[in-house]
Design a protein around this motif. Structure first.
Motif, PDB file in Angstrom:
ATOM      1  N   VAL A 142       0.960  -1.188  -0.060  1.00  0.00           N
ATOM      2  CA  VAL A 142       0.043  -0.197   0.108  1.00  0.00           C
ATOM      3  C   VAL A 142       0.864   1.256  -0.066  1.00  0.00           C
ATOM      4  O   VAL A 142       1.811   1.304   0.835  1.00  0.00           O
ATOM      5  N   LYS A 143       0.514   2.202  -1.075  1.00  0.00           N
ATOM      6  CA  LYS A 143       1.114   3.477  -1.045  1.00  0.00           C
ATOM      7  C   LYS A 143       0.527   4.533   0.082  1.00  0.00           C
ATOM      8  O   LYS A 143      -0.787   4.478   0.263  1.00  0.00           O
ATOM      9  N   VAL A 144       1.272   4.954   1.040  1.00  0.00           N
ATOM     10  CA  VAL A 144       0.707   5.909   2.209  1.00  0.00           C
ATOM     11  C   VAL A 144       1.647   7.198   2.093  1.00  0.00           C
ATOM     12  O   VAL A 144       2.697   7.062   1.886  1.00  0.00           O
ATOM     13  N   PRO A 145       0.741   8.130   2.769  1.00  0.00           N
ATOM     14  CA  PRO A 145       1.482   9.234   2.863  1.00  0.00           C
ATOM     15  C   PRO A 145       2.478   9.134   4.092  1.00  0.00           C
ATOM     16  O   PRO A 145       2.150   8.233   4.995  1.00  0.00           O
ATOM     17  N   HIS A 146       3.569   9.587   4.010  1.00  0.00           N
ATOM     18  CA  HIS A 146       4.720   9.487   5.159  1.00  0.00           C
ATOM     19  C   HIS A 146       4.479  10.364   6.309  1.00  0.00           C
ATOM     20  O   HIS A 146       5.095  11.753   6.525  1.00  0.00           O
ATOM     21  N   ARG A 147       3.681   9.994   7.368  1.00  0.00           N
ATOM     22  CA  ARG A 147       3.269  10.985   8.461  1.00  0.00           C
ATOM     23  C   ARG A 147       3.081  10.228   9.759  1.00  0.00           C
ATOM     24  O   ARG A 147       2.744   8.988   9.460  1.00  0.00           O
ATOM     25  N   PRO A 148       3.041  10.660  10.808  1.00  0.00           N
ATOM     26  CA  PRO A 148       3.188  10.025  12.162  1.00  0.00           C
ATOM     27  C   PRO A 148       1.485   9.368  12.201  1.00  0.00           C
ATOM     28  O   PRO A 148       0.517  10.019  11.581  1.00  0.00           O
ATOM     29  N   GLY A 149       1.094   8.145  12.478  1.00  0.00           N
ATOM     30  CA  GLY A 149       0.162   7.441  12.878  1.00  0.00           C
ATOM     31  C   GLY A 149      -0.627   6.832  11.565  1.00  0.00           C
ATOM     32  O   GLY A 149      -1.679   6.236  11.680  1.00  0.00           O
ATOM     33  N   ILE A 150       0.271   6.771  10.448  1.00  0.00           N
ATOM     34  CA  ILE A 150      -0.272   6.062   9.415  1.00  0.00           C
ATOM     35  C   ILE A 150      -0.298   4.760   9.421  1.00  0.00           C
ATOM     36  O   ILE A 150      -1.225   3.880   9.027  1.00  0.00           O
ATOM     37  N   PRO A 172      10.776   3.144   0.914  1.00  0.00           N
ATOM     38  CA  PRO A 172      10.663   4.443   0.290  1.00  0.00           C
ATOM     39  C   PRO A 172       9.708   4.126  -0.950  1.00  0.00           C
ATOM     40  O   PRO A 172      10.040   3.244  -1.731  1.00  0.00           O
ATOM     41  N   TYR A 173       9.093   5.139  -1.378  1.00  0.00           N
ATOM     42  CA  TYR A 173       8.410   5.153  -2.807  1.00  0.00           C
ATOM     43  C   TYR A 173       9.441   6.104  -3.645  1.00  0.00           C
ATOM     44  O   TYR A 173       9.273   7.130  -3.504  1.00  0.00           O
ATOM     45  N   ASN A 174       9.929   5.154  -4.553  1.00  0.00           N
ATOM     46  CA  ASN A 174      10.783   6.048  -5.633  1.00  0.00           C
ATOM     47  C   ASN A 174      11.640   7.059  -4.753  1.00  0.00           C
ATOM     48  O   ASN A 174      12.249   6.576  -3.930  1.00  0.00           O
ATOM     49  N   ASP A 175      11.789   8.190  -5.258  1.00  0.00           N
ATOM     50  CA  ASP A 175      12.513   9.138  -4.657  1.00  0.00           C
ATOM     51  C   ASP A 175      11.773  10.463  -3.902  1.00  0.00           C
ATOM     52  O   ASP A 175      12.308  11.106  -3.439  1.00  0.00           O
ATOM     53  N   ASP A 176      10.593   9.844  -3.666  1.00  0.00           N
ATOM     54  CA  ASP A 176       9.522  10.936  -2.820  1.00  0.00           C
ATOM     55  C   ASP A 176       9.378  10.542  -1.581  1.00  0.00           C
ATOM     56  O   ASP A 176       9.050   9.875  -1.000  1.00  0.00           O
ATOM     57  N   PRO A 177       9.889  11.939  -0.743  1.00  0.00           N
ATOM     58  CA  PRO A 177      10.102  11.327   0.626  1.00  0.00           C
ATOM     59  C   PRO A 177       8.643  11.562   1.415  1.00  0.00           C
ATOM     60  O   PRO A 177       8.619  11.441   2.590  1.00  0.00           O
ATOM     61  N   ASN A 178       7.660  11.888   0.675  1.00  0.00           N
ATOM     62  CA  ASN A 178       6.379  12.366   1.114  1.00  0.00           C
ATOM     63  C   ASN A 178       5.453  10.966   1.179  1.00  0.00           C
ATOM     64  O   ASN A 178       4.385  10.994   1.656  1.00  0.00           O
ATOM     65  N   TYR A 179       5.971   9.929   0.614  1.00  0.00           N
ATOM     66  CA  TYR A 179       5.276   8.621   0.529  1.00  0.00           C
ATOM     67  C   TYR A 179       6.324   7.535   1.141  1.00  0.00           C
ATOM     68  O   TYR A 179       7.552   7.545   0.910  1.00  0.00           O
ATOM     69  N   LYS A 180       5.457   6.466   1.269  1.00  0.00           N
ATOM     70  CA  LYS A 180       6.098   5.176   1.685  1.00  0.00           C
ATOM     71  C   LYS A 180       5.495   3.896   1.347  1.00  0.00           C
ATOM     72  O   LYS A 180       3.995   4.236   0.959  1.00  0.00           O
ATOM     73  N   ILE A 181       6.011   2.864   1.191  1.00  0.00           N
ATOM     74  CA  ILE A 181       5.193   1.740   0.704  1.00  0.00           C
ATOM     75  C   ILE A 181       5.091   0.908   1.938  1.00  0.00           C
ATOM     76  O   ILE A 181       6.319   0.566   2.438  1.00  0.00           O
ATOM     77  N   LEU A 182       3.964   0.329   2.529  1.00  0.00           N
ATOM     78  CA  LEU A 182       3.704  -0.285   3.642  1.00  0.00           C
ATOM     79  C   LEU A 182       3.554  -1.838   2.799  1.00  0.00           C
ATOM     80  O   LEU A 182       2.601  -2.016   2.013  1.00  0.00           O
ATOM     81  N   VAL A 183       4.242  -2.962   3.359  1.00  0.00           N
ATOM     82  CA  VAL A 183       4.348  -4.298   2.867  1.00  0.00           C
ATOM     83  C   VAL A 183       3.665  -5.094   4.003  1.00  0.00           C
ATOM     84  O   VAL A 183       4.460  -5.331   4.910  1.00  0.00           O
ATOM     85  N   PHE A 184       2.320  -5.707   3.919  1.00  0.00           N
ATOM     86  CA  PHE A 184       1.980  -6.561   4.611  1.00  0.00           C
ATOM     87  C   PHE A 184       1.738  -7.753   4.160  1.00  0.00           C
ATOM     88  O   PHE A 184       1.443  -8.310   2.804  1.00  0.00           O
ATOM     89  N   ARG A 185       2.159  -8.954   5.185  1.00  0.00           N
ATOM     90  CA  ARG A 185       2.029 -10.514   4.906  1.00  0.00           C
ATOM     91  C   ARG A 185       0.830 -10.879   5.716  1.00  0.00           C
ATOM     92  O   ARG A 185       0.785 -10.443   7.006  1.00  0.00           O
ATOM     93  N   ILE A 186      -0.292 -11.009   5.278  1.00  0.00           N
ATOM     94  CA  ILE A 186      -1.463 -11.509   5.810  1.00  0.00           C
ATOM     95  C   ILE A 186      -1.878 -12.890   5.940  1.00  0.00           C
ATOM     96  O   ILE A 186      -1.776 -13.753   4.619  1.00  0.00           O
ATOM     97  N   GLN A 187      -2.642 -13.495   6.674  1.00  0.00           N
ATOM     98  CA  GLN A 187      -2.759 -15.037   7.029  1.00  0.00           C
ATOM     99  C   GLN A 187      -4.163 -15.082   6.205  1.00  0.00           C
ATOM    100  O   GLN A 187      -5.218 -15.590   6.970  1.00  0.00           O
ATOM    101  N   THR A 188      -4.303 -15.184   4.929  1.00  0.00           N
ATOM    102  CA  THR A 188      -5.307 -15.338   4.279  1.00  0.00           C
ATOM    103  C   THR A 188      -4.859 -15.820   2.903  1.00  0.00           C
ATOM    104  O   THR A 188      -4.066 -14.957   2.486  1.00  0.00           O
ATOM    105  N   MET A 189      -5.592 -16.484   2.091  1.00  0.00           N
ATOM    106  CA  MET A 189      -5.645 -16.782   0.689  1.00  0.00           C
ATOM    107  C   MET A 189      -6.399 -16.060  -0.085  1.00  0.00           C
ATOM    108  O   MET A 189      -6.450 -16.208  -1.417  1.00  0.00           O
ATOM    109  N   ASN A 190      -7.350 -15.299   0.348  1.00  0.00           N
ATOM    110  CA  ASN A 190      -8.118 -14.417  -0.258  1.00  0.00           C
ATOM    111  C   ASN A 190      -8.203 -13.202   0.251  1.00  0.00           C
ATOM    112  O   ASN A 190      -8.994 -12.792   1.236  1.00  0.00           O
ATOM    113  N   PRO A 191      -7.440 -12.338  -0.272  1.00  0.00           N
ATOM    114  CA  PRO A 191      -7.010 -10.898   0.237  1.00  0.00           C
ATOM    115  C   PRO A 191      -8.185  -9.828  -0.263  1.00  0.00           C
ATOM    116  O   PRO A 191      -8.083  -8.757  -0.139  1.00  0.00           O
ATOM    117  N   LEU A 192      -9.170 -10.452  -0.999  1.00  0.00           N
ATOM    118  CA  LEU A 192      -9.996  -9.510  -1.775  1.00  0.00           C
ATOM    119  C   LEU A 192     -10.832  -8.325  -0.725  1.00  0.00           C
ATOM    120  O   LEU A 192     -10.800  -7.244  -1.194  1.00  0.00           O
TER     121      LEU A 192
END
Length: 216
Positions: A142-150, A172-192
């Motif tokens: 997920v692409k998210v804004p880089h701010r506290p509490g996100i 990091p999201y490319n070279d943009d310091p305003n965004y980050k990428i959060l990577v979640f591994r979740i225990q489900t085979m149906n993430p829809l």
């Protein structure tokens, strides 16, 4: 995670007066690639690798081989000084040492005494555990804004869907310091359901990004 949690405590060592033949035998009989060289007080004074031994060992195919080389002592081929780590060092910080210095292993010492060893294979195994790829799961980025509490904001959406999170990473999201990428591994085979919940909340998915939103 601490070094003491992943280090091997059973360490095969040699004294500096051992011969290259001794080292060769140990390497052949054990699944190891490095041998710390220790003194009478179990202090690390050097280290040899399988390559060091191989380079110092005469070829068996050379009829003029001088077998005297096998009787040379290992202190003549060991590397020194030796970079060591402490058992209470953080694994994440030691990973940087492996990368920057291109080490294949690091002895672990406490009060100058050898108590363990950590290898690049141990580091890779730990990375697999930290990322959660060793268990059956799905990945959502997920692409998210880089701010506290996100992070808790995004994680609450997984809670609403009663989906267990096995690991979370951020990069990091490319070279943009305003965004980050959060990577979640979740225990489900149906993430829809989670994916739809994230989209409904206005978040941009980087992965999976090829699942079309349902038509109303």
């Amino acid at each position: 995670m601490l070094v003491e949690e992943i280090m091997k405590k059973e360490v095969i060592t040699l004294p500096p007066t051992a011969t290259i033949a001794d080292a060769l035998q140990l390497l052949q009989e054990n699944p190891i690639r490095h041998i710390p060289i220790v003194d009478n007080e179990n202090q690390v004074i050097g280290i040899i690798s399988d390559r060091d031994v191989r380079d110092a060992t005469p070829s068996i195919f050379d009829e003029h081989t001088n077998h005297q080389a096998f009787r040379n002592e290992v202190h003549s081929i060991m590397s020194r000084p030796v970079t060591t780590v402490h058992p209470l060092d953080l694994v994440e910080e030691i990973a940087r040492v492996f990368y920057d210095e291109e080490f294949a292993c690091l002895p672990v010492v406490r009060t100058n005494q050898l108590i363990g060893i950590i290898t690049e294979k141990d580091m890779l195994h730990t990375l697999i555990q930290l990322t959660g790829t060793n268990v059956q799961s799905s990945q959502v980025e997920v692409k998210v804004p880089h701010r506290p509490g996100i992070l808790p904001e995004v994680a609450s959406i997984f809670g609403e869907q009663r989906t267990n999170i096995t690991s979370v990473l951020m990069y990091p999201y490319n070279d943009d310091p305003n965004y980050k990428i959060l990577v979640f591994r979740i225990q489900t085979m149906n993430p829809l359901p989670v994916i739809q919940g994230l989209r409904n909340a206005g978040y941009e998915l980087m992965w999976p990004n090829n699942i079309a939103e349902p038509k109303i």
